[in-house]
Motif scaffolding. Structure first.
Motif, PDB file in Angstrom:
ATOM      1  N   VAL A   1      38.662  28.638  34.904  1.00  0.00           N
ATOM      2  CA  VAL A   1      39.901  28.037  34.432  1.00  0.00           C
ATOM      3  C   VAL A   1      41.082  28.984  34.606  1.00  0.00           C
ATOM      4  O   VAL A   1      42.154  28.588  35.063  1.00  0.00           O
ATOM      5  CB  VAL A   1      39.770  27.601  32.956  1.00  0.00           C
ATOM      6  N   GLU A   2      40.917  30.254  34.248  1.00  0.00           N
ATOM      7  CA  GLU A   2      42.032  31.187  34.267  1.00  0.00           C
ATOM      8  C   GLU A   2      42.544  31.467  35.669  1.00  0.00           C
ATOM      9  O   GLU A   2      43.744  31.502  35.916  1.00  0.00           O
ATOM     10  CB  GLU A   2      41.629  32.496  33.581  1.00  0.00           C
ATOM     11  N   SER A   3      41.631  31.676  36.605  1.00  0.00           N
ATOM     12  CA  SER A   3      42.028  32.091  37.952  1.00  0.00           C
ATOM     13  C   SER A   3      42.037  30.963  38.964  1.00  0.00           C
ATOM     14  O   SER A   3      42.657  31.080  40.023  1.00  0.00           O
ATOM     15  CB  SER A   3      41.088  33.197  38.450  1.00  0.00           C
ATOM     16  N   GLY A   4      41.335  29.865  38.678  1.00  0.00           N
ATOM     17  CA  GLY A   4      41.187  28.793  39.648  1.00  0.00           C
ATOM     18  C   GLY A   4      40.146  29.085  40.706  1.00  0.00           C
ATOM     19  O   GLY A   4      39.948  28.306  41.636  1.00  0.00           O
ATOM     20  N   GLU A   5      39.445  30.210  40.562  1.00  0.00           N
ATOM     21  CA  GLU A   5      38.431  30.615  41.546  1.00  0.00           C
ATOM     22  C   GLU A   5      37.258  29.640  41.558  1.00  0.00           C
ATOM     23  O   GLU A   5      36.760  29.232  40.510  1.00  0.00           O
ATOM     24  CB  GLU A   5      37.932  32.012  41.206  1.00  0.00           C
TER      25      GLU A   5
END
Length: 263
Positions: free
Chosen positions: A100-104
């Motif tokens: 969620v935080e990085s979109g990785e």
């Protein structure tokens, strides 16, 4: 309930607040959304991050549907079902997972040959231990994967008996760890143990209070009641945790507070 949200308009910080580990909504956000159904939900969220693109490659979607989120901080993940094998001649169906935080892009479950391969995943939900439950529309079963994406087990079969399904869709977990399933083409909601043991059934086909026509998604509310997107009846119904009718809202139409097949 998650299917009622426009995820493309949710920022990274709001996504974690709206979608809990069960794949559903937090208490404060549920009340905000519930009130908005009557007054017109006009809030526009800033777009901080998007996940995926069209295609069959890593981190790409054909037909993304329901989502679930689990974890905290940098470890928080969002899982999204991508059912593509039954449409457009595509051969690949799976559940994609992103940070969620990085979109990785982290990876996917259900695309590898073997007993855990998916044909048309519909709904997803994480239990409290981070195990991912996936409703399989074509196989009429629930598939379970561990936190690393390894297939663990599956349960259910085609039918209308206890613990059987006909086109299962939305999933959610109660605070007590019971699994709630929108058993769409059986026109009911089933509650099961984490191992698939039948607990109770709610509703039947019809238009009356507590009756359903192709329920699509489910959400467990903060007070333990269950909200059901009653697609064919163009409304949302709220039942008690034991299955008693509480209230409904919405009707067929294009006006404020009306629906066209809510999902």
């Amino acid at each position: 309930m998650v299917g009622m949200l426009d995820l493309g308009r949710l920022s990274r910080r709001y996504l974690g607040d709206v979608v809990e580990g069960s794949g559903l909504v937090s208490g404060e956000r549920y009340l905000e959304i519930y009130e908005g159904l009557f007054e017109g939900y006009g809030r526009v969220f800033d777009v901080a991050r998007t996940f995926g693109s069209r295609g069959n490659g890593a981190g790409q979607f054909q037909i993304p549907s329901l989502v679930a989120v689990h974890g905290e901080g940098a470890a928080r993940r969002v899982a999204c079902a991508d059912c593509s094998s039954s449409f457009r001649g595509a051969e690949l169906s799976r559940v994609l997972i992103f940070r969620v935080e990085s979109g990785e892009y982290v990876g996917n479950v259900g695309s590898s040959e073997g007993p855990g391969i998916l044909r048309c995943p519909a709904g997803v939900a994480y239990n409290g231990r981070g195990q991912l439950y996936v409703s399989e529309w074509d196989h009429h079963q629930i598939f379970v994967y561990d936190g690393d994406g390894a297939f663990m087990r599956k349960f259910g079969s085609l039918g209308s008996g206890h613990g059987q399904f006909n086109g299962p869709r939305g999933l959610a977990f109660t605070a007590g760890g019971e699994l709630v399933v929108a058993d769409s083409l059986n026109h009911r909601v089933q509650v099961l143990g984490e191992d698939g043991t039948f607990v109770r059934s709610m509703g039947s086909f019809g238009q009356g209070e507590g009756m359903f026509h192709s329920p699509y998604d489910v959400a467990v509310c903060p007070d333990g009641s269950i909200a059901v997107a009653d697609g064919g009846n163009c409304r949302v119904q709220v039942l008690s945790g034991e299955g008693g009718f509480v209230r409904s809202f919405g009707s067929e139409g294009d006006g404020p507070g009306q629906f066209r097949n809510p999902v």
